[in-house]
Enzyme design. Sequence first.
Site, PDB file in Angstrom:
ATOM      1  N   GLY A 155       0.830  -1.199   0.000  1.00  0.00           N
ATOM      2  CA  GLY A 155       0.000   0.000   0.000  1.00  0.00           C
ATOM      3  C   GLY A 155       0.862   1.245   0.000  1.00  0.00           C
TER       4      GLY A 155
ATOM      5  N   ALA B  37       8.333   4.631   4.403  1.00  0.00           N
ATOM      6  CA  ALA B  37       8.842   4.101   5.662  1.00  0.00           C
ATOM      7  C   ALA B  37       9.009   5.178   6.720  1.00  0.00           C
ATOM      8  CB  ALA B  37      10.183   3.394   5.409  1.00  0.00           C
TER       9      ALA B  37
ATOM     10  N   LYS C  87       3.298  -0.212 -10.140  1.00  0.00           N
ATOM     11  CA  LYS C  87       3.362   1.226  -9.827  1.00  0.00           C
ATOM     12  C   LYS C  87       4.789   1.723  -9.774  1.00  0.00           C
ATOM     13  CE  LYS C  87       4.786   0.949  -5.388  1.00  0.00           C
ATOM     14  NZ  LYS C  87       5.873   1.687  -4.728  1.00  0.00           N
TER      15      LYS C  87
END
Length: 333
Positions: free
Chosen positions: A137, A141, A192
């Site tokens: 998703g 980080a 993506k």
Amino acid sequence: MTRGLQRWGILGAGAWGTALAVAAARAGREALLWTHRPEVAAGIVARHENPDYLPGQRLDPRIEASADPAALADRDALLLAVPAQHLREATQRLASLWPQDRPVVVCAKGIEQRSGLTMTGLLRQTLPGRPLAVLSGPTFAAEVAADLPTAATVAAADEGLGQAIVEALANPRFRLYWSSDVTGVELGGAIKNVLAIACGIVIGRRLGDNARAALIARGLAEMMRFAVPRGARPETLMGLSGLGDLVLTCSGRQSRNLSLGVALGEGRSLAEHQAGRRSVAEGVWTASVLRAQAEAAGIEMPIVRAVDEILNRGAAIDQAIDALLSRPLRAEG
């Protein structure tokens, strides 16, 4: 099952693995980070920091670290946070250590270049028989570690396992959803990365926000065309692990793939951009295998093709852009 997922191992102590350890500790779980660098493990244990990957982030003193993979063997579940192209080697070392009945959660996004396998496909070879899940998703980080609101998806063929993982790791600012669409969650995260490199090139070439928005929309169409025939659900690709991750990675300057694209668009070479960097832009590896799989299946992915041409086949950026803009007019779809 949540009470059985109390003690978590995290394979990989880069930025993402460390952030996941922080999230697990916030959820009240025990977290042990494994790193192949003993000095990183020593710093985490002694100083409660990982300055090479998460500078300025104080780590919960309860987070443990080790450079010995055998230290992971007694954990209840395992998060795999090593880069996609290193996952095979890393998990082969665990094959004799990790029990058959304990869950393994993939947190890397990509397709293995040499085999063309997704991460769960790879794990079915290196860790056969283990219960598998995927966590993916829009998750930078540093923001997860800083306790900024984040949402992601956990996918497992066994929805009960997915729900148990969500209940074990979620907290109010790290909101997790479960899904049974492993294919959709994995492919959304892999594709993506390639599209983000294209968006970065648009930014670096100063082609404008209109062009970037169009590329995101047309990139999502390419993602759908590739993933749905492989079993992905459209609603998954329109969710957090598809569209959500695509928007983040094509917009946020923390994105390694976007940053690479910007550098290329500004005229720097791939080698110049990568010099001295610890982090990996996974889209570099995914572009060529994704293009090959799409062409073998007769699927049109012109943006992915253009990125591969630029990265791997020496195409000039302006030539690749002109080729995209001169494609025949057609109905949207």
